[in-house]
Design a protein around this motif. Structure first.
Motif, mmCIF file in Angstrom:
data_model
loop_
_atom_site.group_PDB
_atom_site.id
_atom_site.type_symbol
_atom_site.label_atom_id
_atom_site.label_comp_id
_atom_site.label_asym_id
_atom_site.label_seq_id
_atom_site.Cartn_x
_atom_site.Cartn_y
_atom_site.Cartn_z
ATOM 1 N N ALA A 40 -3.467 -1.242 3.869
ATOM 2 C CA ALA A 40 -4.054 -1.239 2.531
ATOM 3 C C ALA A 40 -5.411 -1.926 2.499
ATOM 4 O O ALA A 40 -5.777 -2.659 3.420
ATOM 5 C CB ALA A 40 -3.104 -1.923 1.555
ATOM 6 N N LEU A 41 -6.125 -1.687 1.411
ATOM 7 C CA LEU A 41 -7.394 -2.338 1.118
ATOM 8 C C LEU A 41 -7.295 -3.018 -0.236
ATOM 9 O O LEU A 41 -6.635 -2.502 -1.140
ATOM 10 C CB LEU A 41 -8.529 -1.316 1.073
ATOM 11 N N LEU A 42 -7.950 -4.161 -0.372
ATOM 12 C CA LEU A 42 -8.006 -4.819 -1.682
ATOM 13 C C LEU A 42 -8.926 -4.026 -2.602
ATOM 14 O O LEU A 42 -9.990 -3.581 -2.187
ATOM 15 C CB LEU A 42 -8.527 -6.250 -1.542
ATOM 16 N N THR A 43 -8.506 -3.863 -3.845
ATOM 17 C CA THR A 43 -9.340 -3.128 -4.802
ATOM 18 C C THR A 43 -10.331 -4.041 -5.495
ATOM 19 O O THR A 43 -11.444 -3.624 -5.808
ATOM 20 C CB THR A 43 -8.476 -2.421 -5.855
ATOM 21 N N THR A 44 -9.942 -5.267 -5.754
ATOM 22 C CA THR A 44 -10.834 -6.250 -6.372
ATOM 23 C C THR A 44 -10.564 -7.601 -5.729
ATOM 24 O O THR A 44 -9.499 -7.829 -5.161
ATOM 25 C CB THR A 44 -10.585 -6.385 -7.886
ATOM 26 N N LYS A 89 -4.352 -6.894 -5.963
ATOM 27 C CA LYS A 89 -4.168 -5.457 -6.188
ATOM 28 C C LYS A 89 -4.765 -4.726 -4.987
ATOM 29 O O LYS A 89 -5.881 -5.006 -4.575
ATOM 30 C CB LYS A 89 -4.871 -4.991 -7.461
ATOM 31 N N CYS A 90 -3.990 -3.790 -4.443
ATOM 32 C CA CYS A 90 -4.488 -3.049 -3.298
ATOM 33 C C CYS A 90 -4.058 -1.595 -3.359
ATOM 34 O O CYS A 90 -3.164 -1.226 -4.121
ATOM 35 C CB CYS A 90 -4.041 -3.705 -1.994
ATOM 36 N N ILE A 91 -4.736 -0.782 -2.546
ATOM 37 C CA ILE A 91 -4.435 0.655 -2.458
ATOM 38 C C ILE A 91 -4.230 1.005 -0.990
ATOM 39 O O ILE A 91 -4.753 0.320 -0.114
ATOM 40 C CB ILE A 91 -5.589 1.492 -3.052
ATOM 41 N N PRO A 92 -3.487 2.059 -0.704
ATOM 42 C CA PRO A 92 -3.331 2.468 0.697
ATOM 43 C C PRO A 92 -4.689 2.802 1.323
ATOM 44 O O PRO A 92 -5.567 3.351 0.655
ATOM 45 C CB PRO A 92 -2.451 3.723 0.618
ATOM 46 N N GLU A 93 -4.845 2.472 2.582
ATOM 47 C CA GLU A 93 -6.100 2.709 3.298
ATOM 48 C C GLU A 93 -6.285 4.183 3.604
ATOM 49 O O GLU A 93 -5.388 4.895 3.922
ATOM 50 C CB GLU A 93 -6.112 1.905 4.588
#
Length: 126
Positions: free
Chosen positions: A31-35, A122-126
């Motif tokens: 994942a990547l952090l969104t903010t 908060k994160c989203i899949p990479e």
């Protein structure tokens, strides 16, 4: 010498809990952090420090924004002039990965096979 016998139900429950942990890790995605906020950065630093069993870690404010993996090395020992005291460092860097499972973000330390949840991040899949 005394022999201890564990009840079969205890062994069964232990086996199920180990399989449940493996299943969760296999369902997690990089994942990547969104903010990033001051709170989430502090949460991230504290989680990583606890996995590495150190007092604190220094990471960039944009860590996990472009890659789900982070390589951490110990700061080299230097004298007051900035010269290395011990010479080369042969210790391999620690690899930390940001993962997401459902809505939950967490960091994972590969060497120790430990993870810590990041409820404020908060994160989203990479």
């Amino acid at each position: 010498m005394k022999a201890y016998h564990l009840p079969p139900i205890l062994l069964l429950l232990t086996g199920c809990s180990l399989q449940a942990h493996d299943l969760k890790m296999s369902e997690a995605a990089p994942a990547l952090l969104t903010t990033s906020s001051a709170q989430s950065t502090t949460e991230l630093r504290d989680a990583i420090a606890s996995m590495l069993k150190v007092k604190e870690v220094l990471i960039a404010d944009d860590a996990f924004r472009q890659s789900s993996r982070l390589s951490l090395s110990r700061a080299p020992h230097t004298d007051p002039n900035g010269q290395l005291i011990m010479g080369r460092t042969f210790e391999m860097p620690d690899m930390i990965q940001l993962l997401v499972q459902g809505e939950q973000c967490f960091v994972y330390h590969e060497k120790s096979d430990q993870s810590r949840p990041l409820p404020l991040s908060k994160c989203i899949p990479e």
